[in-house]
Design a protein around this motif. Structure first.
Motif, PDB file in Angstrom:
ATOM      1  N   ALA A  56      28.898  32.358  -9.963  1.00 52.30           N
ATOM      2  CA  ALA A  56      27.895  33.404  -9.747  1.00 52.30           C
ATOM      3  C   ALA A  56      28.536  34.727  -9.353  1.00 52.30           C
ATOM      4  O   ALA A  56      27.987  35.800  -9.617  1.00 52.30           O
ATOM      5  CB  ALA A  56      26.900  32.954  -8.680  1.00 52.30           C
ATOM      6  N   LEU A  57      29.707  34.671  -8.717  1.00 52.25           N
ATOM      7  CA  LEU A  57      30.432  35.886  -8.333  1.00 52.25           C
ATOM      8  C   LEU A  57      31.244  36.450  -9.492  1.00 52.25           C
ATOM      9  O   LEU A  57      31.895  37.478  -9.352  1.00 52.25           O
ATOM     10  CB  LEU A  57      31.351  35.589  -7.147  1.00 52.25           C
ATOM     11  N   GLU A  58      31.186  35.776 -10.629  1.00 55.04           N
ATOM     12  CA  GLU A  58      31.835  36.195 -11.864  1.00 55.04           C
ATOM     13  C   GLU A  58      33.335  36.483 -11.670  1.00 55.04           C
ATOM     14  O   GLU A  58      33.802  37.599 -11.859  1.00 55.04           O
ATOM     15  CB  GLU A  58      31.103  37.395 -12.459  1.00 55.04           C
ATOM     16  N   PRO A  59      34.087  35.445 -11.314  1.00 52.28           N
ATOM     17  CA  PRO A  59      35.530  35.607 -11.126  1.00 52.28           C
ATOM     18  C   PRO A  59      36.259  35.690 -12.454  1.00 52.28           C
ATOM     19  O   PRO A  59      35.672  35.453 -13.518  1.00 52.28           O
ATOM     20  CB  PRO A  59      35.915  34.311 -10.390  1.00 52.28           C
ATOM     21  N   LYS A  60      37.520  36.017 -12.390  1.00 49.38           N
ATOM     22  CA  LYS A  60      38.382  35.936 -13.568  1.00 49.38           C
ATOM     23  C   LYS A  60      39.104  34.591 -13.603  1.00 49.38           C
ATOM     24  O   LYS A  60      39.398  34.070 -14.672  1.00 49.38           O
ATOM     25  CB  LYS A  60      39.409  37.066 -13.548  1.00 49.38           C
ATOM     26  N   VAL A  61      39.423  34.064 -12.419  1.00 47.27           N
ATOM     27  CA  VAL A  61      40.228  32.844 -12.315  1.00 47.27           C
ATOM     28  C   VAL A  61      39.523  31.843 -11.419  1.00 47.27           C
ATOM     29  O   VAL A  61      38.953  32.204 -10.389  1.00 47.27           O
ATOM     30  CB  VAL A  61      41.632  33.162 -11.738  1.00 47.27           C
ATOM     31  N   LEU A  62      39.556  30.563 -11.818  1.00 51.61           N
ATOM     32  CA  LEU A  62      39.062  29.478 -10.980  1.00 51.61           C
ATOM     33  C   LEU A  62      40.231  28.564 -10.632  1.00 51.61           C
ATOM     34  O   LEU A  62      40.910  28.050 -11.530  1.00 51.61           O
ATOM     35  CB  LEU A  62      37.994  28.664 -11.714  1.00 51.61           C
ATOM     36  N   LEU A  63      40.446  28.374  -9.349  1.00 50.84           N
ATOM     37  CA  LEU A  63      41.451  27.436  -8.859  1.00 50.84           C
ATOM     38  C   LEU A  63      40.719  26.150  -8.472  1.00 50.84           C
ATOM     39  O   LEU A  63      39.766  26.188  -7.700  1.00 50.84           O
ATOM     40  CB  LEU A  63      42.174  28.020  -7.642  1.00 50.84           C
ATOM     41  N   MET A  64      41.171  25.009  -9.001  1.00 47.70           N
ATOM     42  CA  MET A  64      40.492  23.743  -8.746  1.00 47.70           C
ATOM     43  C   MET A  64      41.478  22.721  -8.189  1.00 47.70           C
ATOM     44  O   MET A  64      42.438  22.355  -8.856  1.00 47.70           O
ATOM     45  CB  MET A  64      39.862  23.211 -10.042  1.00 47.70           C
ATOM     46  N   ASP A  65      41.215  22.274  -6.972  1.00 48.67           N
ATOM     47  CA  ASP A  65      42.105  21.329  -6.305  1.00 48.67           C
ATOM     48  C   ASP A  65      41.531  19.919  -6.419  1.00 48.67           C
ATOM     49  O   ASP A  65      40.693  19.515  -5.621  1.00 48.67           O
ATOM     50  CB  ASP A  65      42.286  21.716  -4.839  1.00 48.67           C
ATOM     51  N   GLU A  66      41.947  19.201  -7.459  1.00 51.03           N
ATOM     52  CA  GLU A  66      41.466  17.835  -7.715  1.00 51.03           C
ATOM     53  C   GLU A  66      39.938  17.744  -7.656  1.00 51.03           C
ATOM     54  O   GLU A  66      39.379  16.979  -6.868  1.00 51.03           O
ATOM     55  CB  GLU A  66      42.085  16.853  -6.728  1.00 51.03           C
ATOM     56  N   LEU A  88      36.264  22.173 -19.593  1.00 54.18           N
ATOM     57  CA  LEU A  88      36.578  22.513 -20.979  1.00 54.18           C
ATOM     58  C   LEU A  88      35.680  23.627 -21.510  1.00 54.18           C
ATOM     59  O   LEU A  88      36.127  24.506 -22.249  1.00 54.18           O
ATOM     60  CB  LEU A  88      36.448  21.274 -21.864  1.00 54.18           C
ATOM     61  N   ARG A  89      34.403  23.597 -21.134  1.00 51.81           N
ATOM     62  CA  ARG A  89      33.478  24.637 -21.599  1.00 51.81           C
ATOM     63  C   ARG A  89      33.816  26.000 -21.006  1.00 51.81           C
ATOM     64  O   ARG A  89      33.495  27.032 -21.596  1.00 51.81           O
ATOM     65  CB  ARG A  89      32.028  24.270 -21.249  1.00 51.81           C
ATOM     66  N   LEU A  90      34.450  26.009 -19.852  1.00 58.00           N
ATOM     67  CA  LEU A  90      34.786  27.273 -19.189  1.00 58.00           C
ATOM     68  C   LEU A  90      36.009  27.945 -19.819  1.00 58.00           C
ATOM     69  O   LEU A  90      36.226  29.147 -19.633  1.00 58.00           O
ATOM     70  CB  LEU A  90      35.067  27.035 -17.698  1.00 58.00           C
ATOM     71  N   LYS A  91      36.789  27.163 -20.566  1.00 61.56           N
ATOM     72  CA  LYS A  91      38.019  27.707 -21.159  1.00 61.56           C
ATOM     73  C   LYS A  91      37.704  28.896 -22.051  1.00 61.56           C
ATOM     74  O   LYS A  91      36.770  28.872 -22.827  1.00 61.56           O
ATOM     75  CB  LYS A  91      38.752  26.624 -21.959  1.00 61.56           C
ATOM     76  N   GLY A  92      38.497  29.926 -21.941  1.00 58.30           N
ATOM     77  CA  GLY A  92      38.290  31.132 -22.728  1.00 58.30           C
ATOM     78  C   GLY A  92      37.530  32.174 -21.950  1.00 58.30           C
ATOM     79  O   GLY A  92      37.936  33.322 -21.869  1.00 58.30           O
ATOM     80  N   ARG A  93      36.416  31.771 -21.327  1.00 61.14           N
ATOM     81  CA  ARG A  93      35.657  32.707 -20.498  1.00 61.14           C
ATOM     82  C   ARG A  93      36.337  32.920 -19.155  1.00 61.14           C
ATOM     83  O   ARG A  93      36.213  33.989 -18.555  1.00 61.14           O
ATOM     84  CB  ARG A  93      34.245  32.183 -20.276  1.00 61.14           C
ATOM     85  N   TYR A  94      37.012  31.882 -18.672  1.00 61.44           N
ATOM     86  CA  TYR A  94      37.694  31.949 -17.374  1.00 61.44           C
ATOM     87  C   TYR A  94      39.096  31.373 -17.527  1.00 61.44           C
ATOM     88  O   TYR A  94      39.363  30.564 -18.411  1.00 61.44           O
ATOM     89  CB  TYR A  94      36.930  31.140 -16.310  1.00 61.44           C
ATOM     90  N   THR A  95      39.959  31.788 -16.636  1.00 62.41           N
ATOM     91  CA  THR A  95      41.283  31.175 -16.517  1.00 62.41           C
ATOM     92  C   THR A  95      41.168  30.095 -15.450  1.00 62.41           C
ATOM     93  O   THR A  95      40.674  30.351 -14.353  1.00 62.41           O
ATOM     94  CB  THR A  95      42.327  32.222 -16.092  1.00 62.41           C
ATOM     95  N   VAL A  96      41.594  28.876 -15.766  1.00 65.86           N
ATOM     96  CA  VAL A  96      41.456  27.753 -14.838  1.00 65.86           C
ATOM     97  C   VAL A  96      42.832  27.192 -14.500  1.00 65.86           C
ATOM     98  O   VAL A  96      43.646  26.923 -15.396  1.00 65.86           O
ATOM     99  CB  VAL A  96      40.577  26.633 -15.448  1.00 65.86           C
ATOM    100  N   VAL A  97      43.097  27.037 -13.208  1.00 67.65           N
ATOM    101  CA  VAL A  97      44.300  26.356 -12.734  1.00 67.65           C
ATOM    102  C   VAL A  97      43.823  25.143 -11.956  1.00 67.65           C
ATOM    103  O   VAL A  97      43.108  25.282 -10.958  1.00 67.65           O
ATOM    104  CB  VAL A  97      45.167  27.261 -11.836  1.00 67.65           C
ATOM    105  N   ILE A  98      44.175  23.944 -12.420  1.00 61.29           N
ATOM    106  CA  ILE A  98      43.615  22.726 -11.849  1.00 61.29           C
ATOM    107  C   ILE A  98      44.711  21.752 -11.422  1.00 61.29           C
ATOM    108  O   ILE A  98      45.632  21.458 -12.189  1.00 61.29           O
ATOM    109  CB  ILE A  98      42.649  22.052 -12.861  1.00 61.29           C
ATOM    110  N   VAL A  99      44.612  21.286 -10.188  1.00 58.25           N
ATOM    111  CA  VAL A  99      45.477  20.212  -9.711  1.00 58.25           C
ATOM    112  C   VAL A  99      44.820  18.891 -10.070  1.00 58.25           C
ATOM    113  O   VAL A  99      43.629  18.677  -9.797  1.00 58.25           O
ATOM    114  CB  VAL A  99      45.669  20.283  -8.182  1.00 58.25           C
ATOM    115  N   THR A 100      45.565  18.008 -10.721  1.00 54.22           N
ATOM    116  CA  THR A 100      45.017  16.691 -11.054  1.00 54.22           C
ATOM    117  C   THR A 100      46.113  15.646 -11.026  1.00 54.22           C
ATOM    118  O   THR A 100      47.258  15.906 -11.414  1.00 54.22           O
ATOM    119  CB  THR A 100      44.328  16.701 -12.437  1.00 54.22           C
ATOM    120  N   HIS A 101      45.752  14.456 -10.528  1.00 59.43           N
ATOM    121  CA  HIS A 101      46.665  13.309 -10.584  1.00 59.43           C
ATOM    122  C   HIS A 101      46.353  12.437 -11.791  1.00 59.43           C
ATOM    123  O   HIS A 101      47.039  11.440 -12.019  1.00 59.43           O
ATOM    124  CB  HIS A 101      46.553  12.482  -9.300  1.00 59.43           C
ATOM    125  N   ASN A 102      45.329  12.800 -12.534  1.00 50.58           N
ATOM    126  CA  ASN A 102      44.921  12.050 -13.713  1.00 50.58           C
ATOM    127  C   ASN A 102      45.664  12.633 -14.919  1.00 50.58           C
ATOM    128  O   ASN A 102      45.262  13.654 -15.482  1.00 50.58           O
ATOM    129  CB  ASN A 102      43.402  12.150 -13.889  1.00 50.58           C
TER     130      ASN A 102
END
Length: 285
Positions: A193-203, A221-235
């Motif tokens: 809602a704050l319309e960021p450029k980047v989303l950081l996701m910690d697991e 996956l749907r957010l790709k392109g509209r936002y830059t996503v950096v995600i921590v995952t163990h999967n």
């Protein structure tokens, strides 16, 4: 979108952003750096947690941070919007640029930085308020108060995360009554809602059941392109499915290190370092 509205502020003098600037615009991942990290070192109470890290995060792409627990992935993520400032005795050295601006410049508005670079935590953390207020309260705190604009942002954010049809008749009920997966999507909507450029996701999926995890993964996956996503995952399977780029972290002499970084396909199919190959194959870690 009404691009005449101003955002929450500027990151530095002369760097004013409009709402239109915050939309990625790009239809897909492009090899254009939006975050440039050089020589990053993070320590707590004088003990180094992460050392000598340099990489670039590309605009509109999904970058997965992989590696065993305790090797500095969350420290790296938290440094990108200066959440490390909130940790007592934490020290960050090196240079991090977001959109060409040094985020540690004394003139940087940290509150605005965290609007443009949002964080989604491991466990859902909705406010103990209504669904509506979970979205509207941060907007109001950032000077967005018009009823029409608030509702537009509310509906668009909830639609983006696939929640609108599920909660549109219970907007004034407590967010704590939602399921775990719905709460996590609400937290993502609150950031969007704050319309960021980047989303950081910690697991973001680790506390969810498999079905809810799949829903959040599809959302990312749907957010790709509209936002830059950096995600921590163990999967690792998840990282391979969704990421354009992958960064592999490991502990060396009790210090977190970036071992290898590159396109996801290369990391998973033709790793250039023996540690990466061992981790991906399950031999190590």
């Amino acid at each position: 979108m009404n691009e005449s509205l101003e955002t929450t502020g500027t990151l530095a003098p002369g760097a004013t952003y409009t709402l239109g600037d915050l939309q990625q615009g790009a239809a897909c991942c492009v090899p254009t750096p939006i975050i440039d990290v050089q020589g990053l070192r993070v320590s707590y109470n004088g003990i180094t947690a992460l050392d000598d890290l340099s990489l670039q995060i590309h605009q509109g792409c999904i970058t997965a941070l992989i590696g065993p627990s305790g090797c500095g992935k969350t420290s790296f993520l938290s440094s990108l919007n200066r959440l490390t400032d909130l940790i007592p005795h934490a020290r960050v050295e090196g240079r991090i640029e977001f959109d060409g601006l040094n985020i540690h410049d004394p003139n940087v508005d940290v509150r605005a930085l965290r609007t443009h670079v949002g964080m989604i935590f491991q466990r859902p953390n909705p406010f103990p308020l209504s669904v509506r207020k979970n979205i509207e309260m941060p907007l109001r705190e950032h000077g967005i108060a018009g009823k029409h604009v608030l509702h537009e942002r509310l509906e668009r954010a909830l639609t983006d995360v696939g929640l609108w049809d599920e909660v549109k008749d219970r907007l004034d009920q407590s967010a704590l009554g939602l399921s775990g997966g719905q709460q996590q999507r609400l937290c993502i909507a609150r950031a969007l809602a704050l319309e960021p450029k980047v989303l950081l996701m910690d697991e973001p999926c680790s506390a969810l059941d498999p079905i809810s995890s799949g829903v959040v993964e599809d959302l990312v996956l749907r957010l790709k392109g509209r936002y830059t996503v950096v995600i921590v995952t163990h999967n690792l399977a998840q990282a391979k499915r969704i990421a354009n780029y992958a960064a592999f972290f490991w502990m060396k002499e009790k210090v977190g290190k970036l071992i290898e970084y590159g396109q996801s396909r290369q990391i998973f199919e033709e790793p250039g370092h023996e540690l990466t190959a061992a981790y991906i194959s399950g031999v190590r870690g």
